[in-house]
Motif scaffolding. Structure first.
Motif, PDB file in Angstrom:
ATOM      1  N   ASN A  46      -5.578  -3.738   4.474  1.00  0.00           N
ATOM      2  CA  ASN A  46      -4.443  -3.120   4.045  1.00  0.00           C
ATOM      3  C   ASN A  46      -2.963  -3.502   4.501  1.00  0.00           C
ATOM      4  O   ASN A  46      -2.241  -3.982   3.881  1.00  0.00           O
ATOM      5  CB  ASN A  46      -4.441  -1.501   4.069  1.00  0.00           C
ATOM      6  CG  ASN A  46      -3.397  -0.736   3.907  1.00  0.00           C
ATOM      7  OD1 ASN A  46      -2.582  -1.209   2.820  1.00  0.00           O
ATOM      8  ND2 ASN A  46      -3.129   0.427   4.481  1.00  0.00           N
ATOM      9  N   ASP A  47      -2.905  -3.307   5.901  1.00  0.00           N
ATOM     10  CA  ASP A  47      -1.657  -3.756   6.550  1.00  0.00           C
ATOM     11  C   ASP A  47      -2.002  -4.377   7.915  1.00  0.00           C
ATOM     12  O   ASP A  47      -1.852  -3.328   8.970  1.00  0.00           O
ATOM     13  CB  ASP A  47      -0.747  -2.433   6.446  1.00  0.00           C
ATOM     14  CG  ASP A  47       0.594  -2.701   7.223  1.00  0.00           C
ATOM     15  OD1 ASP A  47       0.948  -4.050   7.283  1.00  0.00           O
ATOM     16  OD2 ASP A  47       1.274  -1.745   7.622  1.00  0.00           O
ATOM     17  N   LEU A 396     -10.208 -11.359  -9.489  1.00  0.00           N
ATOM     18  CA  LEU A 396      -8.703 -10.773  -9.081  1.00  0.00           C
ATOM     19  C   LEU A 396      -8.379 -11.849  -7.939  1.00  0.00           C
ATOM     20  O   LEU A 396      -9.199 -12.272  -7.156  1.00  0.00           O
ATOM     21  CB  LEU A 396      -8.844  -9.410  -8.638  1.00  0.00           C
ATOM     22  CG  LEU A 396      -8.941  -8.437  -9.731  1.00  0.00           C
ATOM     23  CD1 LEU A 396      -8.990  -6.974  -9.292  1.00  0.00           C
ATOM     24  CD2 LEU A 396      -7.548  -8.569 -10.762  1.00  0.00           C
ATOM     25  N   GLN A 397      -7.140 -12.022  -7.613  1.00  0.00           N
ATOM     26  CA  GLN A 397      -6.859 -12.615  -6.218  1.00  0.00           C
ATOM     27  C   GLN A 397      -6.435 -11.757  -5.272  1.00  0.00           C
ATOM     28  O   GLN A 397      -6.580 -10.548  -5.383  1.00  0.00           O
ATOM     29  CB  GLN A 397      -5.524 -13.372  -6.639  1.00  0.00           C
ATOM     30  CG  GLN A 397      -5.569 -14.839  -7.586  1.00  0.00           C
ATOM     31  CD  GLN A 397      -6.603 -15.635  -7.444  1.00  0.00           C
ATOM     32  OE1 GLN A 397      -6.560 -16.021  -6.188  1.00  0.00           O
ATOM     33  NE2 GLN A 397      -7.522 -15.790  -8.164  1.00  0.00           N
ATOM     34  N   ARG A 403      -3.322  -4.727  -3.567  1.00  0.00           N
ATOM     35  CA  ARG A 403      -2.672  -4.064  -4.209  1.00  0.00           C
ATOM     36  C   ARG A 403      -3.199  -2.696  -4.968  1.00  0.00           C
ATOM     37  O   ARG A 403      -2.761  -1.697  -4.913  1.00  0.00           O
ATOM     38  CB  ARG A 403      -1.559  -4.580  -5.223  1.00  0.00           C
ATOM     39  CG  ARG A 403      -0.563  -4.094  -6.017  1.00  0.00           C
ATOM     40  CD  ARG A 403       0.457  -4.739  -6.548  1.00  0.00           C
ATOM     41  NE  ARG A 403      -0.348  -5.633  -7.916  1.00  0.00           N
ATOM     42  CZ  ARG A 403      -0.269  -7.076  -7.977  1.00  0.00           C
ATOM     43  NH1 ARG A 403       0.323  -7.524  -6.913  1.00  0.00           N
ATOM     44  NH2 ARG A 403      -0.944  -7.500  -8.955  1.00  0.00           N
ATOM     45  N   ALA A 404      -4.418  -2.982  -5.751  1.00  0.00           N
ATOM     46  CA  ALA A 404      -5.212  -2.245  -6.367  1.00  0.00           C
ATOM     47  C   ALA A 404      -5.627  -1.231  -5.333  1.00  0.00           C
ATOM     48  O   ALA A 404      -5.504   0.130  -5.682  1.00  0.00           O
ATOM     49  CB  ALA A 404      -6.318  -2.995  -7.035  1.00  0.00           C
ATOM     50  N   LEU A 405      -6.236  -1.693  -4.100  1.00  0.00           N
ATOM     51  CA  LEU A 405      -6.700  -0.583  -3.323  1.00  0.00           C
ATOM     52  C   LEU A 405      -5.657   0.319  -2.543  1.00  0.00           C
ATOM     53  O   LEU A 405      -5.930   1.554  -2.450  1.00  0.00           O
ATOM     54  CB  LEU A 405      -7.437  -1.329  -2.127  1.00  0.00           C
ATOM     55  CG  LEU A 405      -8.812  -2.079  -2.397  1.00  0.00           C
ATOM     56  CD1 LEU A 405      -9.216  -3.136  -1.167  1.00  0.00           C
ATOM     57  CD2 LEU A 405      -9.793  -0.923  -2.815  1.00  0.00           C
ATOM     58  N   GLN A 432      -7.411  -1.430 -10.918  1.00  0.00           N
ATOM     59  CA  GLN A 432      -8.467  -0.552 -10.211  1.00  0.00           C
ATOM     60  C   GLN A 432      -9.513  -0.556 -11.111  1.00  0.00           C
ATOM     61  O   GLN A 432     -10.505  -0.309 -10.784  1.00  0.00           O
ATOM     62  CB  GLN A 432      -7.713   0.997  -9.821  1.00  0.00           C
ATOM     63  CG  GLN A 432      -6.833   1.257  -8.881  1.00  0.00           C
ATOM     64  CD  GLN A 432      -5.142   0.704  -9.462  1.00  0.00           C
ATOM     65  OE1 GLN A 432      -4.890   1.198 -10.258  1.00  0.00           O
ATOM     66  NE2 GLN A 432      -4.296   0.204  -8.478  1.00  0.00           N
ATOM     67  N   GLU A 433      -9.288  -0.415 -12.373  1.00  0.00           N
ATOM     68  CA  GLU A 433     -10.514  -0.400 -13.224  1.00  0.00           C
ATOM     69  C   GLU A 433     -11.411  -1.341 -13.131  1.00  0.00           C
ATOM     70  O   GLU A 433     -12.675  -1.049 -13.243  1.00  0.00           O
ATOM     71  CB  GLU A 433     -10.021  -0.204 -14.688  1.00  0.00           C
ATOM     72  CG  GLU A 433      -9.316   1.059 -15.322  1.00  0.00           C
ATOM     73  CD  GLU A 433     -10.193   1.947 -15.631  1.00  0.00           C
ATOM     74  OE1 GLU A 433     -11.451   1.792 -15.436  1.00  0.00           O
ATOM     75  OE2 GLU A 433      -9.765   3.147 -16.031  1.00  0.00           O
TER      76      GLU A 433
END
Length: 458
Positions: A46-47, A396-397, A403-405, A432-433
């Motif tokens: 995440n960060d 996905l990259q 970003r989705a998470l 997210q889908e």
């Protein structure tokens, strides 16, 4: 909530419970090290930040641990990872074969350096000063060797002292690969920095190992290099739209393939012209010429009598004849196009390093003891294994996955009348889908009670 759903699902897909039981059976651990590991991985994805920051952020990752984890337990989890790193690598290697249903027939090897926010060396410790690939020569560092497959899945890694020459790491990494994972046959792909007589002989003498390695055409005997670049010995390669040709020659037990590319020739000319322009600026300022070395700009400058310097036109002319040529050595019997294709795939390990350094921010390293350093690398290795698995699974990259998470959130709301709490889930977007569908995740409803949310994340 996305990180909790994801990590719990990956825990299942990677059968981490099997490895966790093996680790726990050998050690008496009285704290929730599994929760600490899950939080560190979520934070790394995440960060990326320090373990101390992860300790303060743990409440943001709902469902990863049933209780607050002390800061010291995050650090002690790194100690556990250091002790169990070999079993972790072995576990992930075996799972990789099951997850991707492919045999390991090609492995790409390269090394990088990871610097510390420190200039203090300690005798015999991992942290040492050496040649830095990050341009941090003044800082201490470690050398990281990484083996990946054609899907960019990490096969294994090894940590070396920061002053280790990268070419010396190759034999150790390959010997461990053969002994620990019992690989029958594998082609090793590496760049020219790894090539030396000892490494070549080691691969030649090790049963089941072959190589495709960048060769240094200028260092070959003159008769060999002249044959390889002679236009009459070159044949067209139809796989390229541009003027792309190759020659081939058996030499000292290996096949050397020399390619010529007009695009590469233009690049070589452009780079040389930049160096010549810089050399001319140096010649206009004699005070800097005493520091001239015989590489880079310095190889195009030569001293004459009375310490007068001038452009080395003869060396410039010699340099021109190599424009556009590149040599690759191999002990395989593969067709030329396959050899060149596998060598070009070497960028996979470069992408892996880029992800580790930029997305997961594996460096700078802030730990000082060898044990904590090794634990940090093991945790990042596991995080990268998860992230690359998601990339291969979803298409996905890396940044799209993160970003989705990040957008998979719930907001805690208190109902004023009853005083009860419930959660509102954020809207689910296209990325997210994809994650939800590919991983078969069960996401919370739009409005969820505390009790129901715990069940989703259990």
């Amino acid at each position: 909530y996305g990180y909790a759903l994801l990590i719990k699902k990956l825990w299942q897909d990677f059968k981490m419970d099997l490895w966790i039981r093996k680790v726990s059976a050998k050690r008496r651990v009285s704290f929730d090290w599994i929760g600490a590991l899950a939080i560190m991985i979520a934070e790394r994805l995440n960060d990326p930040s320090s373990k101390r920051a992860g300790y303060f952020h743990q409440e943001e990752y709902i469902g990863l641990s049933d209780q607050a984890i002390d800061l010291q337990h995050f650090y002690r989890t790194l100690d556990l990872l250091s002790e169990a790193q070999e079993s972790l690598k072995s576990h992930l290697f075996k799972l990789r074969q099951n997850l991707f249903t492919q045999s390991l027939d090609v492995v790409f090897y390269d090394v990088t350096t990871l610097y510390f926010d420190s200039q203090v060396e300690e005798e015999k410790a991992l942290r040492q000063k050496g040649y830095s690939k990050d341009g941090k020569a003044q800082k201490t560092q470690i050398v990281l060797g990484l083996l990946v497959d054609q899907l960019r899945n990490p096969v294994s890694y090894h940590v070396y002292q920061g002053n280790t020459y990268e070419g010396k790491t190759m034999q150790d990494a390959l010997a461990r690969l053969k002994s620990k994972y019992r690989i029958d046959k594998v082609i090793v792909v590496a760049d020219s920095a790894m090539i030396n007589k000892e490494n070549r002989e080691f691969i030649d003498q090790t049963e089941g190992l072959m190589y495709i390695i960048g060769d240094r055409i200028r260092n070959l005997p003159k008769a060999v290099s002249e044959f390889l670049i002679a236009s009459e010995n070159h044949h067209p390669l139809l796989v390229k739209a541009e003027n792309y040709t190759f020659s081939s020659l058996e030499y000292n037990g290996r096949r050397i393939i020399c390619t010529y590319s007009e695009k590469r020739a233009r690049k070589d000319r452009f780079e040389r012209e930049k160096l010549i322009a810089k050399a001319e600026k140096w010649l206009a300022n004699p005070t800097v010429l005493k520091k001239v070395q015989r590489r880079g700009v310095g190889r195009f400058i030569k001293p004459t009598e009375n310490e007068v310097y001038q452009l080395d036109l003869a060396n410039i002319s010699r340099d021109e004849k190599w424009d556009g040529y590149k040599a690759i050595a191999t002990t395989t019997s593969l067709p030329v196009t396959e050899v060149l294709g596998k060598y070009s795939d070497l960028f996979e390990v470069e992408h892996a390093f880029r992800t580790l350094k930029s997305q997961l921010e594996i460096r700078p390293v802030y730990h000082w003891t060898d044990k904590r350093i090794e634990g940090h690398i093991a945790m990042c290795f596991l995080a990268f294994s998860f992230l690359n698995y998601l990339r291969n699974l979803t298409g996905l990259q890396h940044r799209e996955i993160i970003r989705a998470l990040d957008m998979m959130q719930v907001s805690k709301v208190k109902e004023k009348a009853s005083g009860t709490h419930f959660y509102l889930r954020s809207q689910i977007g296209p990325e997210q889908e994809i994650l939800i569908k590919k991983l078969k995740l069960a996401v919370p409803r739009g409005t969820t009670s505390e009790c129901s949310l715990k069940q989703y994340l259990s």
